[in-house]
Design a protein around this motif. Structure first.
Motif, mmCIF file in Angstrom:
data_model
loop_
_atom_site.group_PDB
_atom_site.id
_atom_site.type_symbol
_atom_site.label_atom_id
_atom_site.label_comp_id
_atom_site.label_asym_id
_atom_site.label_seq_id
_atom_site.Cartn_x
_atom_site.Cartn_y
_atom_site.Cartn_z
ATOM 1 N N LEU A 1 -9.108 -5.033 -1.269
ATOM 2 C CA LEU A 1 -7.914 -4.620 -0.685
ATOM 3 C C LEU A 1 -7.831 -3.394 -1.278
ATOM 4 O O LEU A 1 -8.569 -2.772 -1.744
ATOM 5 N N THR A 2 -7.087 -2.182 -0.569
ATOM 6 C CA THR A 2 -7.458 -0.779 -0.359
ATOM 7 C C THR A 2 -5.691 -0.624 -1.206
ATOM 8 O O THR A 2 -5.762 0.996 -1.848
ATOM 9 N N GLY A 3 -5.506 -1.001 -1.429
ATOM 10 C CA GLY A 3 -4.047 -1.425 -2.513
ATOM 11 C C GLY A 3 -3.713 -2.493 -3.470
ATOM 12 O O GLY A 3 -4.300 -2.985 -3.230
ATOM 13 N N ALA B 1 -0.695 -0.445 -0.457
ATOM 14 C CA ALA B 1 -1.078 0.754 0.556
ATOM 15 C C ALA B 1 -0.837 0.119 1.805
ATOM 16 O O ALA B 1 -0.149 0.754 2.553
ATOM 17 N N PHE B 2 -0.226 -1.554 1.459
ATOM 18 C CA PHE B 2 0.654 -1.679 3.110
ATOM 19 C C PHE B 2 1.386 -2.850 2.521
ATOM 20 O O PHE B 2 1.097 -4.479 2.217
ATOM 21 N N PRO B 3 2.390 -2.508 2.214
ATOM 22 C CA PRO B 3 3.737 -3.397 2.119
ATOM 23 C C PRO B 3 4.043 -4.172 2.545
ATOM 24 O O PRO B 3 4.593 -5.041 2.215
ATOM 25 N N ALA C 1 -1.292 -5.327 13.159
ATOM 26 C CA ALA C 1 -3.026 -4.993 12.673
ATOM 27 C C ALA C 1 -3.236 -4.148 12.276
ATOM 28 O O ALA C 1 -3.128 -2.822 12.288
ATOM 29 N N ASN C 2 -3.829 -3.627 10.910
ATOM 30 C CA ASN C 2 -4.711 -2.522 10.278
ATOM 31 C C ASN C 2 -6.418 -3.087 10.211
ATOM 32 O O ASN C 2 -6.950 -3.907 10.379
ATOM 33 N N ALA C 3 -6.510 -1.785 9.635
ATOM 34 C CA ALA C 3 -8.348 -1.979 9.326
ATOM 35 C C ALA C 3 -8.880 -1.980 7.816
ATOM 36 O O ALA C 3 -9.252 -1.668 7.552
ATOM 37 N N SER C 4 -8.011 -2.408 7.212
ATOM 38 C CA SER C 4 -7.646 -3.005 5.795
ATOM 39 C C SER C 4 -9.568 -3.915 6.159
ATOM 40 O O SER C 4 -9.536 -4.523 6.369
ATOM 41 N N PRO C 5 -10.473 -2.940 4.975
ATOM 42 C CA PRO C 5 -11.039 -4.273 4.707
ATOM 43 C C PRO C 5 -11.173 -4.873 3.957
ATOM 44 O O PRO C 5 -12.405 -5.948 3.312
ATOM 45 N N GLY C 6 -10.548 -5.822 3.154
ATOM 46 C CA GLY C 6 -9.920 -6.663 2.763
ATOM 47 C C GLY C 6 -10.564 -7.737 2.679
ATOM 48 O O GLY C 6 -9.422 -7.934 4.732
ATOM 49 N N LEU C 7 -10.441 -9.693 2.545
ATOM 50 C CA LEU C 7 -10.924 -10.453 3.269
ATOM 51 C C LEU C 7 -9.987 -11.471 2.304
ATOM 52 O O LEU C 7 -10.080 -11.047 0.782
ATOM 53 N N VAL D 1 -7.693 -21.394 5.492
ATOM 54 C CA VAL D 1 -7.056 -20.126 5.634
ATOM 55 C C VAL D 1 -7.580 -18.740 5.453
ATOM 56 O O VAL D 1 -8.484 -18.833 4.776
ATOM 57 N N TYR D 2 -8.049 -18.239 6.305
ATOM 58 C CA TYR D 2 -9.014 -17.292 6.354
ATOM 59 C C TYR D 2 -7.572 -15.421 6.733
ATOM 60 O O TYR D 2 -7.860 -15.537 7.946
ATOM 61 N N LEU D 3 -7.843 -14.528 5.217
ATOM 62 C CA LEU D 3 -7.565 -13.344 5.988
ATOM 63 C C LEU D 3 -8.046 -12.182 5.264
ATOM 64 O O LEU D 3 -9.356 -11.888 5.603
ATOM 65 N N ASN D 4 -7.535 -11.164 7.084
ATOM 66 C CA ASN D 4 -8.244 -9.988 7.030
ATOM 67 C C ASN D 4 -7.074 -9.484 7.624
ATOM 68 O O ASN D 4 -5.687 -9.078 8.171
ATOM 69 N N GLY D 5 -6.980 -7.808 7.583
ATOM 70 C CA GLY D 5 -6.329 -6.935 7.800
ATOM 71 C C GLY D 5 -5.923 -7.470 9.259
ATOM 72 O O GLY D 5 -4.659 -6.862 10.306
ATOM 73 N N PRO D 6 -6.771 -7.530 10.312
ATOM 74 C CA PRO D 6 -7.030 -6.886 11.952
ATOM 75 C C PRO D 6 -5.792 -8.165 12.471
ATOM 76 O O PRO D 6 -5.786 -8.285 13.674
ATOM 77 N N SER D 7 -5.773 -9.610 11.412
ATOM 78 C CA SER D 7 -4.708 -10.241 11.871
ATOM 79 C C SER D 7 -3.354 -10.313 11.637
ATOM 80 O O SER D 7 -2.609 -10.936 11.767
#
Length: 193
Positions: free
Chosen positions: A67-69, A157-159, A38-44, A28-34
């Motif tokens: 993560l931003t939050g 930041a993204f509930p 979709a969001n612009a989180s820089p989290g991975l 599993v590869y996690l990111n905000g656009p998925s």
């Protein structure tokens, strides 16, 4: 000719090894656009989910950062209506996996779940999928195999979820070995022609 005979003699061993394997591995590869939306989180994040159909366990390991939050929850959702898209209810523990690092923006988590225990699932998921842990385990495994299960991490930041990724099948070592043997046999055949 000797190499071809050797390669062909190994095929039954590879087939036996791959068919007797009781574990099904997903990456599993996690990111905000998925996420959905979709969001612009820089989290991975990256992870591995392994279902052991003999021991009735689910091994999970996840590493995430950026993560931003702060984390508030994490779990697996299933089953979406269409593979690799959409949303679904929570299949596993709620609000979060037991022991998952909460209140952080990066971390690592590793846990093995006993899938014979109702505590490994969301009660609503069990009810919607036959009413037992066994039927819920079967439904979750089927959703994962069909590309209809995803893991996500929720934050302040993204509930609704900051990063997510669908479980994707990881090739079995036996399958890869069989493919290499086949390529070797083709190469030998071409060389002789």
């Amino acid at each position: 000719m000797k190499s071809l005979k050797l390669a062909l003699s190994l095929i039954p061993l590879v087939l036996v090894a791959s068919t007797s394997h009781a574990q099904v591995k997903y990456n599993v590869y996690l990111n905000g656009p998925s996420e959905s939306p979709a969001n612009a989180s820089p989290g991975l994040g990256t992870g591995t989910v392994i279902f052991d159909t003999t021991a009735h366990t689910m091994f999970l390991t996840v590493t995430f950062s950026g993560l931003t939050g702060n984390t508030t929850a994490s779990h697996i959702h299933a089953a979406t209506a269409t593979a690799f898209t959409g949303t679904a209810g929570v299949a596993t523990q709620t609000p979060s996996f037991v022991g998952f690092p909460l209140g952080v923006t990066s971390g690592t988590y590793t846990q093995t779940f006993d899938m014979t225990q109702t505590a490994s699932f969301n009660a609503a998921y069990i009810t919607a999928n036959g009413g037992t842990a066994a039927s819920a385990e079967t439904a979750l495994a089927a959703a994962a195999a069909a590309g209809k299960a995803y893991l996500n991490i929720h934050t302040s930041a993204f509930p609704g979820g900051e990063i997510r990724g669908f479980l994707t099948t990881a090739p079995e070592p036996g399958t890869a070995a069989l493919a290499l043997l086949g390529l070797g046999a083709l190469a030998l055949r071409r060389k002789r022609a």
